[in-house]
Design an enzyme around this catalytic site. Structure first.
Site, PDB file in Angstrom:
ATOM      1  N   HIS A 390      33.440  38.440  39.549  1.00  0.00           N
ATOM      2  CA  HIS A 390      33.281  39.887  39.684  1.00  0.00           C
ATOM      3  C   HIS A 390      32.559  40.437  38.458  1.00  0.00           C
ATOM      4  CE1 HIS A 390      37.623  40.171  37.807  1.00  0.00           C
ATOM      5  NE2 HIS A 390      36.845  39.328  37.177  1.00  0.00           N
ATOM      6  N   HIS A 490      49.518  37.502  31.432  1.00  0.00           N
ATOM      7  CA  HIS A 490      50.373  37.211  32.577  1.00  0.00           C
ATOM      8  C   HIS A 490      51.585  36.372  32.142  1.00  0.00           C
ATOM      9  CE1 HIS A 490      46.756  37.843  35.514  1.00  0.00           C
ATOM     10  NE2 HIS A 490      47.359  38.978  35.181  1.00  0.00           N
ATOM     11  N   ASN A 542      47.077  36.375  39.976  1.00  0.00           N
ATOM     12  CA  ASN A 542      47.656  37.587  39.391  1.00  0.00           C
ATOM     13  C   ASN A 542      49.062  37.803  39.946  1.00  0.00           C
ATOM     14  OD1 ASN A 542      44.684  37.747  40.099  1.00  0.00           O
ATOM     15  ND2 ASN A 542      44.782  39.220  38.443  1.00  0.00           N
TER      16      ASN A 542
END
Length: 563
Positions: A390, A490, A542
């Site tokens: 992206h 994360h 994610n």
């Protein structure tokens, strides 16, 4: 101290998971009164709203990098450096009796070789949801996802129910960028370049699931979702929604207090950090207490609390995981962009021709406001990592002003780390952080399996980096590289839940988990936890959507207890 009575539910933390608890509890029982605190302040006009919704940042995504950087506080910072001798003349002197010099709340107990050097937290109302990417993939059922039931059918049905509810709550879709030339160009090219070969399946590429909406009036822009509610701010900086919800910003949840002789929380101690006069300690009484202050903040509050010996949490901060990250940026091939003018899609051709007509001197045949690509290649047995392709803003990867961002594509690869007992997050009983809470200390090393998978992720030309070369050439300075540990942000398993089929030896469940499958702390009838720290398995994708699922599942139990 003074007591604050009234709420049935207390929530520490206004980030995505704390907000999920509040929204879901209100849906189940609109009469419940909820009080929430957050250690950070109100940074946006609408509390907890996403800062990337500003038109300025949607027109120039690289400007948002500085916003993310300003919102992240790195923890912990090891302190081993001596002060230069010439500074001793002015303000201080060396202390030969001490092996460290503590300044700016740095942590002398943190060994650099075991640190997650880029791990960071966000302290503001809304937390990470004020600047997150809104990427919301589901965890792979075979490679990442925890088990909620030993029966396969029941386990799968429960995850379908939870993911469906979580996606609806935050508004997840996969076609918000489908009309974009840049997005479809990248996606189509990758699908074409990675077909099935012999017995090897085709590598899967698809749109990245995102929590956002495309503007129906002006499709150049999107509204990035957050989990804030439309709330009203009064003169005392108290955020309210109707008569059921109050949020106190700049309020530190310091510790919970156990009712003597019982497995029950009596009250929570909080400190108002900004009242214009003096700090005020407040004791809040509720029926149920939820700590959702992040994978570091939540165990930090528990470590700062006092529990009877039989209610202690031996697994707190053990088995922590953090993803490994590899990153590169490429510039799309000139021929790839030029071919858009000959593409069979008529709307593509018209948009490009209109752009060339209006801007004949532009060397790039691509509309200025063409949305960025948002593509993912999910984890698989052949490629055990999560890939995002992206052009988005992170705390790194900003493109210089001399490079046109329309031709730049980011490739990010997230690898797994298995939960092992030796990877820990502990809290000091000597040193305090900048908010007067126990200093966190990491002891983290990649496992052999994680090192193996990371090596495959970086080195195997037939796997990951071949993805980049199908699209373009590397941007100088952004060639394939591993990023500093912790930069994925994360962190997980610091307050992890019991799994229906745990990968741990049999024995006392409290030795390897902190909460049960409904996020309830063992031996406490009214204490629940939330956040990425709850997830008990290694994952590469994610985690936000999965953490929301745990909060949604727990809310049913909490609502019943809080009646």
């Amino acid at each position: 101290m003074c007591f604050h009575h009234g709420p049935q539910v207390f929530i520490a933390g206004s980030g995505p998971i704390g907000a999920t608890f509040a929204a879901e509890l209100h849906r189940i029982n609109p009469k419940l009164k909820i009080l929430m605190t957050d250690i950070g302040g109100l940074d946006t006009a609408v509390p907890g709203s996403h800062k990337k919704n500003s038109i300025d940042f949607q027109k120039d995504i690289d400007r948002f990098v500085h916003i993310i950087q300003s919102q992240l506080t790195t923890i912990p910072t090891p302190e081993r450096k001596l002060i230069p001798q010439h500074l001793f003349v002015f303000s201080t002197k060396a202390n030969s009796s001490s092996k460290w010099f503590v300044r700016n709340n740095q942590n002398p107990e943190q060994l650099p070789e075991f640190n997650l050097g880029a791990e960071a937290v966000t302290r503001c109302v809304g937390g990470m949801s004020t600047h997150w990417t809104c990427a919301c993939p589901e965890l792979d059922p075979d490679l990442e996802r925890p088990r909620l039931d030993e029966d396969d059918t029941k386990n799968n049905a429960e995850w379908v129910r939870l993911y469906t509810r979580a996606k609806k709550l935050i508004g997840v879709g996969e076609n918000q960028f489908s009309h974009s030339i840049r997005h479809q160009l990248v996606l189509d090219t990758l699908i074409k370049e990675f077909p099935a070969v012999g017995n090897a399946p085709a590598r899967k590429f698809k749109a990245l699931p995102l929590a956002c909406d495309r503007d129906t009036v002006d499709p150049r822009f999107v509204t990035w979702h957050d989990l804030g509610v439309s709330l009203k701010v009064d003169e005392e900086e108290v955020v309210r929604a109707g008569d059921f919800f109050e949020l106190y910003p700049n309020t530190r949840c310091t510790r919970v207090w156990q009712l003597p002789g019982k497995g029950e929380i009596d009250f929570v101690e909080c400190t108002r950090l900004r009242l214009g006069k003096v700090d005020t300690n407040v004791q809040v009484k509720a029926k149920v207490y939820i700590i959702a202050a992040g994978a570091v903040g939540t165990p930090q509050i528990l470590a700062n609390s006092f529990f009877a010996k039989e209610q202690e949490m031996p697994a707190l901060g053990k088995y922590i995981t953090e993803q490994t990250m590899a990153f590169c940026q490429i510039m799309l091939y000139r021929d790839l962009i030029a071919d858009v003018r000959e593409h069979p899609k008529e709307d593509w051709k018209k948009r490009v021709e209109d752009h060339i007509r209006d801007f004949p001197l532009d060397p790039i045949a691509m509309p200025f406001d063409e949305p960025e690509p948002q593509v993912t290649s999910p984890i698989s047995k052949e490629h055990p990592w999560h890939t995002q392709i992206h052009r988005d803003a992170f705390s790194y990867g900003k493109v210089g002003a001399t490079i046109d961002s329309r031709v730049v594509v980011d490739l990010r690869f997230f690898g797994r780390n298995e939960p092992v007992e030796t990877n820990t997050l502990t809290f000091s009983d000597k040193h305090r952080d900048g908010y007067d809470m126990p200093q966190p200390t990491f002891h983290f090393q990649m496992t052999p399996q994680s090192r193996k998978e990371s090596g495959m992720m970086m080195a195997d030309a037939n796997h990951v980096w071949q993805v980049a070369t199908k699209l373009g050439g590397y941007l100088p300075g952004s060639e394939p590289q591993f990023l500093e540990p912790g930069l994925a942000l994360h962190l997980a398993v610091s307050t992890h839940s019991k799994s229906a089929k745990p990968p741990h030896p049999p024995g006392n469940v409290k030795n390897y988990s902190v909460v049960d499958e409904f996020s309830q702390v063992y031996d406490f009838s009214n204490l629940f936890l939330g956040g990425n720290g709850i997830i008990p398995t290694a994952f590469a994708a994610n985690p936000t959507l999965t953490s929301m699922c745990y909060a949604i599942r727990a809310s049913t139990v909490i609502a019943e207890k809080a009646k």
